[in-house]
Scaffold this motif. Structure first.
Motif, PDB file in Angstrom:
ATOM      1  N   ALA A  22       0.828  -1.208   0.000  1.00 48.17           N
ATOM      2  CA  ALA A  22       0.000   0.000   0.000  1.00 48.17           C
ATOM      3  C   ALA A  22       0.861   1.256   0.000  1.00 48.17           C
ATOM      4  N   ALA A  23       2.069   1.157   0.595  1.00 52.69           N
ATOM      5  CA  ALA A  23       2.957   2.317   0.660  1.00 52.69           C
ATOM      6  C   ALA A  23       3.639   2.598  -0.672  1.00 52.69           C
ATOM      7  N   GLN A  24       3.685   1.601  -1.550  1.00 52.76           N
ATOM      8  CA  GLN A  24       4.344   1.768  -2.841  1.00 52.76           C
ATOM      9  C   GLN A  24       3.397   2.429  -3.846  1.00 52.76           C
ATOM     10  N   PRO A  25       3.921   3.333  -4.681  1.00 51.58           N
ATOM     11  CA  PRO A  25       3.059   3.877  -5.733  1.00 51.58           C
ATOM     12  C   PRO A  25       2.723   2.797  -6.748  1.00 51.58           C
ATOM     13  N   GLY A  26       1.538   2.889  -7.341  1.00 53.49           N
ATOM     14  CA  GLY A  26       1.147   1.912  -8.345  1.00 53.49           C
ATOM     15  C   GLY A  26       1.724   2.267  -9.703  1.00 53.49           C
ATOM     16  N   PHE A  27       1.341   1.486 -10.701  1.00 54.87           N
ATOM     17  CA  PHE A  27       1.768   1.777 -12.063  1.00 54.87           C
ATOM     18  C   PHE A  27       0.976   2.946 -12.618  1.00 54.87           C
ATOM     19  N   VAL A  28       1.613   3.725 -13.472  1.00 56.68           N
ATOM     20  CA  VAL A  28       0.881   4.771 -14.187  1.00 56.68           C
ATOM     21  C   VAL A  28       0.032   4.092 -15.252  1.00 56.68           C
ATOM     22  N   LYS A  29      -1.251   4.449 -15.290  1.00 56.30           N
ATOM     23  CA  LYS A  29      -2.185   3.848 -16.233  1.00 56.30           C
ATOM     24  C   LYS A  29      -2.861   4.938 -17.054  1.00 56.30           C
ATOM     25  N   VAL A  30      -3.561   4.521 -18.081  1.00 59.67           N
ATOM     26  CA  VAL A  30      -4.306   5.443 -18.936  1.00 59.67           C
ATOM     27  C   VAL A  30      -5.791   5.111 -18.866  1.00 59.67           C
ATOM     28  N   LYS A 131       9.811   8.552  -5.219  1.00 58.55           N
ATOM     29  CA  LYS A 131       8.483   8.466  -5.853  1.00 58.55           C
ATOM     30  C   LYS A 131       8.467   9.219  -7.181  1.00 58.55           C
ATOM     31  N   MET A 132       9.563   9.057  -7.928  1.00 60.73           N
ATOM     32  CA  MET A 132       9.675   9.602  -9.276  1.00 60.73           C
ATOM     33  C   MET A 132       9.546   8.449 -10.268  1.00 60.73           C
ATOM     34  N   THR A 133       9.327   8.772 -11.529  1.00 57.73           N
ATOM     35  CA  THR A 133       9.169   7.734 -12.545  1.00 57.73           C
ATOM     36  C   THR A 133      10.043   8.018 -13.760  1.00 57.73           C
ATOM     37  N   ALA A 134      10.269   6.961 -14.536  1.00 56.53           N
ATOM     38  CA  ALA A 134      11.104   7.076 -15.738  1.00 56.53           C
ATOM     39  C   ALA A 134      10.348   6.609 -16.961  1.00 56.53           C
ATOM     40  N   VAL A 135      10.593   7.276 -18.068  1.00 59.84           N
ATOM     41  CA  VAL A 135      10.209   6.792 -19.393  1.00 59.84           C
ATOM     42  C   VAL A 135      11.514   6.389 -20.067  1.00 59.84           C
ATOM     43  N   ILE A 136      11.626   5.127 -20.473  1.00 62.06           N
ATOM     44  CA  ILE A 136      12.880   4.593 -20.984  1.00 62.06           C
ATOM     45  C   ILE A 136      12.755   4.325 -22.474  1.00 62.06           C
ATOM     46  N   TYR A 137      13.634   4.952 -23.277  1.00 61.74           N
ATOM     47  CA  TYR A 137      13.584   4.656 -24.708  1.00 61.74           C
ATOM     48  C   TYR A 137      14.613   3.598 -25.047  1.00 61.74           C
ATOM     49  N   LEU A 138      14.186   2.647 -25.895  1.00 62.14           N
ATOM     50  CA  LEU A 138      14.853   1.356 -26.045  1.00 62.14           C
ATOM     51  C   LEU A 138      15.880   1.308 -27.170  1.00 62.14           C
ATOM     52  N   SER A 139      15.925   2.321 -28.001  1.00 65.21           N
ATOM     53  CA  SER A 139      16.945   2.445 -29.040  1.00 65.21           C
ATOM     54  C   SER A 139      16.883   3.868 -29.575  1.00 65.21           C
ATOM     55  N   TRP A 217       7.630   2.597 -21.636  1.00 64.53           N
ATOM     56  CA  TRP A 217       8.686   2.314 -22.608  1.00 64.53           C
ATOM     57  C   TRP A 217       8.409   3.084 -23.894  1.00 64.53           C
ATOM     58  N   GLU A 218       9.446   3.687 -24.451  1.00 59.93           N
ATOM     59  CA  GLU A 218       9.363   4.257 -25.794  1.00 59.93           C
ATOM     60  C   GLU A 218      10.101   3.331 -26.750  1.00 59.93           C
ATOM     61  N   LEU A 219       9.516   3.090 -27.907  1.00 58.48           N
ATOM     62  CA  LEU A 219      10.142   2.174 -28.867  1.00 58.48           C
ATOM     63  C   LEU A 219      11.549   2.642 -29.221  1.00 58.48           C
ATOM     64  N   ILE A 245       6.553  -5.769 -26.867  1.00 59.38           N
ATOM     65  CA  ILE A 245       6.771  -5.193 -25.539  1.00 59.38           C
ATOM     66  C   ILE A 245       5.604  -5.505 -24.621  1.00 59.38           C
ATOM     67  N   ARG A 246       4.387  -5.411 -25.150  1.00 64.32           N
ATOM     68  CA  ARG A 246       3.193  -5.726 -24.344  1.00 64.32           C
ATOM     69  C   ARG A 246       3.217  -7.168 -23.864  1.00 64.32           C
ATOM     70  N   MET A 247       3.705  -8.067 -24.691  1.00 65.49           N
ATOM     71  CA  MET A 247       3.805  -9.470 -24.302  1.00 65.49           C
ATOM     72  C   MET A 247       4.790  -9.629 -23.144  1.00 65.49           C
ATOM     73  N   LEU A 248       5.911  -8.896 -23.206  1.00 64.28           N
ATOM     74  CA  LEU A 248       6.920  -8.986 -22.163  1.00 64.28           C
ATOM     75  C   LEU A 248       6.503  -8.260 -20.888  1.00 64.28           C
ATOM     76  N   ASP A 249       5.699  -7.213 -21.059  1.00 64.07           N
ATOM     77  CA  ASP A 249       5.388  -6.346 -19.925  1.00 64.07           C
ATOM     78  C   ASP A 249       3.967  -5.788 -20.052  1.00 64.07           C
ATOM     79  N   PRO A 250       2.992  -6.444 -19.429  1.00 62.22           N
ATOM     80  CA  PRO A 250       1.613  -5.953 -19.506  1.00 62.22           C
ATOM     81  C   PRO A 250       1.317  -4.820 -18.528  1.00 62.22           C
ATOM     82  N   ASN A 251       2.302  -4.435 -17.700  1.00 65.92           N
ATOM     83  CA  ASN A 251       2.044  -3.485 -16.616  1.00 65.92           C
ATOM     84  C   ASN A 251       2.325  -2.030 -16.977  1.00 65.92           C
ATOM     85  N   HIS A 252       3.298  -1.810 -17.846  1.00 62.14           N
ATOM     86  CA  HIS A 252       3.732  -0.440 -18.112  1.00 62.14           C
ATOM     87  C   HIS A 252       3.171   0.096 -19.424  1.00 62.14           C
ATOM     88  N   LEU A 253       3.170   1.414 -19.521  1.00 67.97           N
ATOM     89  CA  LEU A 253       2.689   2.076 -20.728  1.00 67.97           C
ATOM     90  C   LEU A 253       3.705   1.935 -21.858  1.00 67.97           C
TER      91      LEU A 253
END
Length: 327
Positions: A22-30, A131-139, A217-219, A245-253
């Protein structure tokens, strides 16, 4: 004598686990055209922090970590809670006649440095504490980190000589556009994507695909078709990569990382690639100087035009987002 039952211990442990979660922030969703976290609207100010995962890899690791912590504290203090970072470079040596960003994640085709992602581990661990977040670009569409051109070079689609000089814009476009039809190149890209997303953080022991410190994740950084003849292959790449990416990770945007219609040459293509069911939100970048929105070095004299064009550019893309009902 006071005795504690097994059921009491189990109940207490479950309570502790619940409290920790409960103390942890959840995933960012849309939801529709807005971001949410823990069912509350999620608003943020972000910054480009491409080198964040490289700081802990400095020769003096303690100095690198201290710099990382100092900069994150500074950013958080000034209200910046979301950072866009590079996952890692491909290849090593000269590119465009200068040394590329390094050290590389993928040192040679299909060979990954097992130490490299310890830098990203440290970054994500520090972000989580704040409690900060990252957007990671993959290439990268651009060659300053290797990117698509490096995959082409590994597969004989770009001559070695091109990496030793300043490649003209026309040649860069012609070369990079070949990436989307190079099956070995796109397979190499997906291998890197899998390597990154499947990682377990060596510090927190949390798998990347379960880490709430990651927003999405950004492509790639600013993927462009580069040539009209590459458009169909480009669209297929966007769709298939997002599905992978969705197959590997259903949790993140998941998003594209594009600059907007200035990179796709028309708004319809921009709309098409973001209409994909696995693309959660739209992106734009704005480059007033590169796009000649002011003349020469007269930034002040051209500021009215920059503001006007920027405002129009944002609103045009907001209209597309509204049509697609995505942020």
């Amino acid at each position: 004598m006071f005795r504690i039952s097994k059921n009491s211990v189990l109940l207490f442990c479950n309570f502790l686990i619940f409290q920790l979660l409960a103390a942890q922030p959840g995933f960012v969703k849309v939801k529709g055209n807005k971001f949410y976290m823990n069912n509350n609207p999620y608003w943020f100010i972000g910054a480009n922090y491409w080198y964040g995962g490289l700081l802990p890899l400095e020769k003096n690791k303690q100095k690198g970590i201290e710099r990382l912590r100092t900069e994150l504290d500074f950013l958080k203090l000034h209200g910046i809670t979301n950072l866009r970072v590079l996952a890692g470079s491909e290849g090593k040596g000269l590119i465009n006649g200068v040394q590329r960003v390094g050290p590389p994640l993928q040192t040679e085709e299909g060979i990954f440095d097992p130490e490299f992602l310890k830098g990203m581990d440290a970054l994500l661990a520090e972000l989580g504490k704040r409690k900060m977040t990252a957007v990671i670009y993959l290439s990268n569409n651009w060659n300053w980190s290797g990117g698509f051109l490096q995959y082409l070079k590994w597969n004989g689609q770009v001559p070695d000589s091109a990496f030793l000089k300043n490649i003209p814009w026309s040649e860069t476009g012609a070369y990079t556009s070949k990436f989307y039809d190079c099956e070995k190149c796109t397979t190499g890209y997906l291998n890197q994507v899998k390597y990154i997303i499947s990682r377990t953080n060596s510090i927190t022991h949390v798998k990347y695909n379960l880490d709430p410190a990651i927003m999405g994740w950004e492509l790639a950084n600013e993927p462009r078709p580069m040539r009209p003849e590459a458009v169909n292959s480009y669209k297929k790449f966007i769709s298939s990569s997002a599905a992978f990416i969705r197959m590997l990770d259903p949790n993140h945007l998941i998003t594209t990382g594009t600059e907007g219609y200035m990179s796709t040459d028309n708004m319809q293509l921009y709309k098409d690639i973001h209409d994909d069911r696995n693309i959660d939100y739209l992106t734009i970048h704005i480059w007033p100087k590169n796009w000649s929105w002011f003349s020469g070095k007269d930034i002040g004299g051209g500021m009215d035009a920059v503001i006007s064009k920027t405002t129009a550019y944002v609103r045009q893309h907001e209209d597309v987002a509204a049509e697609l009902n995505k942020p």
